[in-house]
Design a protein around this motif. Structure first.
Motif, PDB file in Angstrom:
ATOM      1  N   GLN A 185       0.826  -1.204   0.000  1.00  0.00           N
ATOM      2  CA  GLN A 185       0.000   0.000   0.000  1.00  0.00           C
ATOM      3  C   GLN A 185       0.861   1.256   0.000  1.00  0.00           C
ATOM      4  O   GLN A 185       0.592   2.206  -0.719  1.00  0.00           O
ATOM      5  N   LEU A 186       1.910   1.255   0.818  1.00  0.00           N
ATOM      6  CA  LEU A 186       2.820   2.401   0.839  1.00  0.00           C
ATOM      7  C   LEU A 186       3.446   2.628  -0.539  1.00  0.00           C
ATOM      8  O   LEU A 186       3.598   3.764  -0.981  1.00  0.00           O
ATOM      9  N   GLU A 187       3.798   1.535  -1.206  1.00  0.00           N
ATOM     10  CA  GLU A 187       4.369   1.657  -2.556  1.00  0.00           C
ATOM     11  C   GLU A 187       3.358   2.235  -3.539  1.00  0.00           C
ATOM     12  O   GLU A 187       3.693   3.052  -4.382  1.00  0.00           O
ATOM     13  N   LYS A 188       2.091   1.810  -3.423  1.00  0.00           N
ATOM     14  CA  LYS A 188       1.045   2.325  -4.313  1.00  0.00           C
ATOM     15  C   LYS A 188       0.836   3.823  -4.106  1.00  0.00           C
ATOM     16  O   LYS A 188       0.471   4.531  -5.044  1.00  0.00           O
ATOM     17  N   TRP A 189       1.048   4.299  -2.900  1.00  0.00           N
ATOM     18  CA  TRP A 189       0.828   5.707  -2.595  1.00  0.00           C
ATOM     19  C   TRP A 189       2.006   6.599  -3.004  1.00  0.00           C
ATOM     20  O   TRP A 189       1.889   7.809  -2.949  1.00  0.00           O
ATOM     21  N   GLN A 190       3.133   5.985  -3.379  1.00  0.00           N
ATOM     22  CA  GLN A 190       4.286   6.782  -3.818  1.00  0.00           C
ATOM     23  C   GLN A 190       3.865   7.645  -5.009  1.00  0.00           C
ATOM     24  O   GLN A 190       3.202   7.167  -5.922  1.00  0.00           O
ATOM     25  N   GLY A 191       4.244   8.907  -5.004  1.00  0.00           N
ATOM     26  CA  GLY A 191       3.918   9.798  -6.100  1.00  0.00           C
ATOM     27  C   GLY A 191       2.496  10.335  -6.091  1.00  0.00           C
ATOM     28  O   GLY A 191       2.062  10.973  -7.028  1.00  0.00           O
ATOM     29  N   LYS A 221      15.447  -3.366   1.155  1.00  0.00           N
ATOM     30  CA  LYS A 221      14.966  -3.376  -0.224  1.00  0.00           C
ATOM     31  C   LYS A 221      14.175  -2.115  -0.588  1.00  0.00           C
ATOM     32  O   LYS A 221      14.111  -1.749  -1.753  1.00  0.00           O
ATOM     33  N   ARG A 222      13.560  -1.498   0.398  1.00  0.00           N
ATOM     34  CA  ARG A 222      12.717  -0.326   0.129  1.00  0.00           C
ATOM     35  C   ARG A 222      13.069   0.807   1.095  1.00  0.00           C
ATOM     36  O   ARG A 222      12.269   1.176   1.949  1.00  0.00           O
ATOM     37  N   PRO A 223      14.262   1.361   0.971  1.00  0.00           N
ATOM     38  CA  PRO A 223      14.692   2.382   1.932  1.00  0.00           C
ATOM     39  C   PRO A 223      13.782   3.610   1.968  1.00  0.00           C
ATOM     40  O   PRO A 223      13.679   4.262   3.000  1.00  0.00           O
ATOM     41  N   SER A 224      13.096   3.903   0.872  1.00  0.00           N
ATOM     42  CA  SER A 224      12.225   5.086   0.866  1.00  0.00           C
ATOM     43  C   SER A 224      10.978   4.878   1.719  1.00  0.00           C
ATOM     44  O   SER A 224      10.298   5.837   2.075  1.00  0.00           O
ATOM     45  N   LEU A 225      10.666   3.635   2.059  1.00  0.00           N
ATOM     46  CA  LEU A 225       9.451   3.349   2.834  1.00  0.00           C
ATOM     47  C   LEU A 225       9.701   3.220   4.331  1.00  0.00           C
ATOM     48  O   LEU A 225       8.766   3.287   5.117  1.00  0.00           O
ATOM     49  N   LYS A 226      10.952   3.039   4.735  1.00  0.00           N
ATOM     50  CA  LYS A 226      11.211   2.711   6.136  1.00  0.00           C
ATOM     51  C   LYS A 226      10.768   3.794   7.107  1.00  0.00           C
ATOM     52  O   LYS A 226      10.391   3.498   8.234  1.00  0.00           O
ATOM     53  N   HIS A 227      10.775   5.046   6.687  1.00  0.00           N
ATOM     54  CA  HIS A 227      10.336   6.118   7.576  1.00  0.00           C
ATOM     55  C   HIS A 227       8.817   6.300   7.540  1.00  0.00           C
ATOM     56  O   HIS A 227       8.281   7.141   8.240  1.00  0.00           O
ATOM     57  N   ARG A 228       8.143   5.507   6.715  1.00  0.00           N
ATOM     58  CA  ARG A 228       6.689   5.617   6.586  1.00  0.00           C
ATOM     59  C   ARG A 228       5.975   4.441   7.234  1.00  0.00           C
ATOM     60  O   ARG A 228       4.769   4.286   7.082  1.00  0.00           O
ATOM     61  N   LEU A 229       6.716   3.620   7.963  1.00  0.00           N
ATOM     62  CA  LEU A 229       6.130   2.482   8.652  1.00  0.00           C
ATOM     63  C   LEU A 229       6.385   2.640  10.141  1.00  0.00           C
ATOM     64  O   LEU A 229       7.504   2.935  10.559  1.00  0.00           O
ATOM     65  N   LYS A 230       5.341   2.458  10.925  1.00  0.00           N
ATOM     66  CA  LYS A 230       5.466   2.522  12.378  1.00  0.00           C
ATOM     67  C   LYS A 230       4.932   1.216  12.950  1.00  0.00           C
ATOM     68  O   LYS A 230       3.883   0.728  12.536  1.00  0.00           O
ATOM     69  N   VAL A 231       5.672   0.651  13.877  1.00  0.00           N
ATOM     70  CA  VAL A 231       5.275  -0.593  14.525  1.00  0.00           C
ATOM     71  C   VAL A 231       4.701  -0.265  15.893  1.00  0.00           C
ATOM     72  O   VAL A 231       5.340   0.417  16.693  1.00  0.00           O
ATOM     73  N   GLU A 232       3.481  -0.748  16.135  1.00  0.00           N
ATOM     74  CA  GLU A 232       2.833  -0.548  17.428  1.00  0.00           C
ATOM     75  C   GLU A 232       2.975  -1.812  18.258  1.00  0.00           C
ATOM     76  O   GLU A 232       2.609  -2.898  17.818  1.00  0.00           O
ATOM     77  N   ILE A 233       3.513  -1.628  19.453  1.00  0.00           N
ATOM     78  CA  ILE A 233       3.758  -2.739  20.365  1.00  0.00           C
ATOM     79  C   ILE A 233       3.102  -2.406  21.695  1.00  0.00           C
ATOM     80  O   ILE A 233       3.180  -1.269  22.162  1.00  0.00           O
ATOM     81  N   THR A 234       2.468  -3.395  22.302  1.00  0.00           N
ATOM     82  CA  THR A 234       1.846  -3.160  23.604  1.00  0.00           C
ATOM     83  C   THR A 234       2.885  -3.264  24.712  1.00  0.00           C
ATOM     84  O   THR A 234       3.932  -3.906  24.547  1.00  0.00           O
ATOM     85  N   GLY A 281      15.814   3.121  10.869  1.00  0.00           N
ATOM     86  CA  GLY A 281      14.810   4.070  10.398  1.00  0.00           C
ATOM     87  C   GLY A 281      13.374   3.739  10.742  1.00  0.00           C
ATOM     88  O   GLY A 281      12.465   4.486  10.390  1.00  0.00           O
ATOM     89  N   LEU A 282      13.144   2.616  11.419  1.00  0.00           N
ATOM     90  CA  LEU A 282      11.772   2.232  11.766  1.00  0.00           C
ATOM     91  C   LEU A 282      11.266   3.067  12.933  1.00  0.00           C
ATOM     92  O   LEU A 282      12.024   3.418  13.840  1.00  0.00           O
TER      93      LEU A 282
END
Length: 195
Positions: free
Chosen positions: A67-73, A105-118, A140-141
Motif C-alpha cells: 500500500q505504501l508503494e502504491k501511494w508513492q507519487g 529493499k525499500r529504503p524510501s518506505l522505512k520512515h513511513r512504517l510505524k510498529v505498534e507494540i503493547t 529508520g523504523l
C-alpha cells in the motif's frame, strides 16, 4: 482485508486547532464468506492461540508495504502507516528478518512504517525488547507504545525505548472530561512524551 483508520495530529493555535498531519493505523478484518465481516476481537485471540498470528502478521506487513508503494507519487506519499505487532510476533525472529529485509529493499518506505507494540509485549523480556527496538530504530523504523498504562508501566524502561508515539490506554480517555484523576494522568503522560 486491511482497513485504514486515520490518525489526526492537531496543533493548538490560540483558541483554534489545526490539522498538522494525517497518518493511519492499519486494521485487519476478516470477511467470512457466510458470516460476513468478523471483527479482530473475535479472530485475533484464536489466531494468537493457534500460532496463525505469525503468517497473518507477515501478510499484514507485506500488504502494508504494498500500500505504501502504491501511494508513492500521490497526495498520500507522506502518510505513515502503523501496524500492530502481537507479543508472539514481536518474540519471533522472522519478524525482525522481514523488517530488516523490507528496510534494505525499500529504503524510501522505512520512515513511513510505524510498529505498534503493547506494554505487555515489551515487558515479557524488557532488555531484549529494548535491544531489538534500538536496532530497528537505527535502521529508520518508528515505534508506538500501544495501550500505555494498561499493563506494567515501568517508567524506567519507558525512558530507554526509542518511541515516536505513546498511545494511552482507553481507560484513561473514556472519562477524561469528568475525571480529574484521569485528566492529571493524561497531562502527565503528554508532558512525559513531549520531554
Amino acid at each position: 482485508s486491511l482497513h485504514f483508520q486515520p490518525q489526526v495530529q492537531l496543533v493548538a493555535s490560540g483558541e483554534k486547532s489545526r490539522i498538522d498531519r494525517i497518518d493511519a493505523e492499519v486494521l485487519i478484518r476478516w470477511n467470512h464468506p457466510i458470516r460476513g465481516p468478523i471483527g479482530p476481537d473475535k479472530f485475533i485471540p484464536l489466531a494468537e492461540e493457534t500460532g496463525l498470528i505469525l503468517p497473518i502478521g507477515n501478510w499484514v506487513l507485506f500488504k502494508t508495504i504494498e500500500q505504501l508503494e502504491k501511494w508513492q507519487g500521490t497526495a498520500l506519499e507522506k502518510v505513515i502507516l502503523s501496524i500492530n505487532i502481537s507479543p508472539k510476533q514481536f518474540a519471533n525472529e522472522q519478524l525482525m528478518d522481514n523488517l530488516i529485509t523490507m528496510m534494505d529493499k525499500r529504503p524510501s518506505l522505512k520512515h513511513r512504517l510505524k510498529v505498534e507494540i503493547t506494554e505487555t509485549s515489551l515487558m515479557e523480556d524488557p532488555e531484549r525488547s529494548i535491544q531489538r527496538m534500538r536496532h530497528l530504530a537505527k535502521l529508520g523504523l518508528r515505534f508506538a507504545l500501544d495501550d500505555f498504562g494498561k499493563g506494567y508501566s515501568s517508567l524506567n524502561y519507558l525512558t530507554e525505548l526509542p518511541l515516536n508515539t505513546i498511545k494511552l490506554d482507553r481507560a484513561f480517555i473514556c472519562n477524561v472530561h469528568q475525571s480529574p484523576t484521569d485528566q492529571a494522568i493524561v497531562r502527565a503522560v503528554v508532558y512525559l512524551a513531549k520531554t
